[in-house]
Design an enzyme around this catalytic site. Structure first.
Site, PDB file in Angstrom:
ATOM      1  N   CYS A 125       0.796  -1.222  -0.070  1.00 18.00           N
ATOM      2  CA  CYS A 125       0.001  -0.068  -0.076  1.00 18.00           C
ATOM      3  C   CYS A 125       1.123   1.247   0.001  1.00 18.00           C
ATOM      4  CB  CYS A 125      -0.967  -0.002   1.450  1.00 18.00           C
ATOM      5  SG  CYS A 125      -2.055   1.398   1.360  1.00 18.00           S
ATOM      6  N   LYS A 303      -6.951  12.197   6.458  1.00 19.27           N
ATOM      7  CA  LYS A 303      -6.605  13.238   5.476  1.00 19.27           C
ATOM      8  C   LYS A 303      -6.856  12.510   4.089  1.00 19.27           C
ATOM      9  CE  LYS A 303      -1.440  12.968   5.813  1.00 19.27           C
ATOM     10  NZ  LYS A 303      -1.721  12.284   7.145  1.00 19.27           N
TER      11      LYS A 303
END
Length: 504
Positions: A125, A303
């Protein structure tokens, strides 16, 4: 005695949000409380500035990684004083001193035989900067945290021999069940360990933004190893001309979010063992502050998911102390919990303004009105002292156990008890009867000194508020050695303006 507390260092690929503030506030509560107990405290926070997430964010904006981190790191540094956070140093992993120390430590790890060259192939990831094990992969080969597709990577890297430390880590966990807090996070880490450890990438050959591997300049260190070492490296240069490592390492408490549990409870102790360094006493794991979507579902405040509350706006509307209070009052520390703007407003009015603020206003106003500001030199009501004084020891025990919300709840018992005492004693009625002048003296002395003890208890959560309160009480000693109710601790008060005025 020394007390060293750390936060994780924050990625600078976007602006800070409430999740970052949450961890910093929690660490500050610990630091301030331990200073009140006379400990020599060092409190570290900072920014994680290397790795693929930063490089990708910079590329998307058409700028260099260094330019991006130089733009964003000050936002995190500037957040700290806005939160009334009293960190002793702010580390940046782009600091030259940090990079040199990382190279020294990891060279030692290699020289001790814990590094080898190999080929990695698996799912990765880019936002976590993490190679995922099979048990960590979400549906459809996605990241369960960021909800994005994982990338199949194959590259030649230097590897850290994590598998060498299987037995030592098992002995650590089995012999120290308090190493990771709370218990359910300990169990998660122990379960990961039970799956069996595999060697992990120590370097990346495909990246250039990072700390150069000194024995192989074509590689940079994998960002997690670079980042983890900040807790040790910062001590070597945080105070100019001094190396504080011997004084403060190992850390007593290292605060992290649950999404970085594996790195801090498995990789980190193994890395320290490999380098011949002592382990931290406790890794304390908090949960996520969750935001509710329109459909009622809850997600981590992140975020990258775009579902954040701006702590700067919250501070502007309610003040930093209100934010500090809410974060550790609304959600039990260590658990996940939902937060909202409405929740802030409700806690602000019902508890901060109506309970603590009103108690302070009423008490100082009554002393000024009935005794011209002079606090009667009589012993506080022993029944109230018997209820309030033991709370100090309870708060200390709960802080030592990293139960920050429980400790705040305990301290708040004193606020509510004194408010009930006002109603029970009705000093405004006592003031009308000259025969009750002695009892009114006791009530006013009890309320005034009770406020002082409340201030001592609540200082870690509400430092600016307590500064204002203590100015009105004419006291400045924050030591918990004096946190028992007694005559003469407060001699004169001035009427105090509302501690928590309603925002415009």
């Amino acid at each position: 005695m020394s007390f060293y507390v750390t936060t994780p260092i924050y990625y600078v690929n976007a602006a800070p949000h409430l999740g970052h503030a949450y961890t910093a506030i929690a660490a500050d509560v610990l630091a301030r409380h331990m200073r009140q107990r006379g400990e020599d405290v060092f409190f570290l926070t900072g920014t994680d500035e290397h790795g693929e997430p930063v490089a990708l964010a910079a590329e998307a904006r058409g700028m260099t990684p260094q330019a991006l981190v130089d733009e964003n790191a000050p936002r995190f540094r500037d957040l700290m004083p806005k939160l009334n956070v009293s960190n002793d140093f702010f580390v940046r992993t782009s600091d030259s001193e940090h990079k040199l120390r990382v190279q020294e430590i990891l060279t030692t790890v290699k020289e001790r035989g814990h590094v080898h060259l190999g080929v990695y192939e698996g799912w990765y990831c880019p936002r976590c900067a993490d190679f995922k094990t099979e048990s960590e992969i979400g549906p459809g080969n996605t990241c369960p945290i960021h909800k994005i597709d994982l990338i199949r990577e194959s590259e030649q890297n230097w590897f850290f021999k994590l598998s060498d430390f299987q037995q030592q880590l098992e002995e650590l966990f089995d012999g120290n069940p308090d190493f990771v807090r709370p218990k359910h996070r300990f169990n998660e880490a122990r379960a990961f360990l039970a799956q069996g450890l595999q060697d992990v990438s120590l370097s990346r050959g495909k990246l250039t933004w990072g700390v150069e591997v000194p024995w192989d300049p074509e590689h940079v260190f994998y960002v997690w190893f670079d980042a983890l070492l900040n807790y040790v490296t910062a001590l070597s240069y945080a105070r100019p001309g001094e190396d504080l490592t011997d004084e403060f390492w190992p850390a007593q408490v290292q605060l992290i979010g649950k999404d970085i549990l594996k790195f801090h409870t498995i990789y980190w102790p193994a890395l320290l063992m490999a380098a011949g360094l002592e382990l931290p006493e406790h890794v304390v794991v908090h949960g996520f502050l969750l935001m509710r979507d329109a459909d009622g579902s809850e997600h981590k405040m992140s975020k990258s998911l775009g579902n954040v509350l701006d702590p700067f706006q919250i501070i502007e509307d309610f003040g930093a102390d209100a934010l500090r209070f809410y974060c550790l009052r609304e959600v039990r520390f260590g658990q996940d919990g939902a937060v909202s703007t409405a929740g802030f407003a409700a806690r602000y009015e019902s508890e901060l303004a109506n309970e603590l603020g009103n108690l302070a206003s009423r008490t100082t106003a009554m002393v000024e009105r009935y005794r011209d500001g002079a606090v009667p030199d009589v012993a506080p009501d022993p029944a109230i002292a018997a209820e309030v004084d033991p709370l100090v020891g309870q708060v200390c025990e709960q802080i030592d156990a990293s139960e920050l919300t429980v400790a705040l709840d305990t301290a708040w018992q004193a606020v509510r008890r004194l408010n009930r005492y006002v109603e029970e004693q009705a000093p405004w009625a006592l003031a009308k009867d000259e025969a009750q002048a002695g009892q009114l003296d006791v009530v006013l002395a009890t309320l005034t000194d009770g406020l002082r003890v409340i201030g001592l208890l609540l200082h870690p959560w509400l430092p600016a508020t307590v500064d204002t309160l203590f100015a009105a009480l004419g006291v400045d000693d924050l030591s918990l050695d004096g946190a028992t109710m007694r005559a003469g601790a407060v001699t004169h008060v001035t009427k105090i303006a509302p501690l928590f005025p309603k925002p415009e």
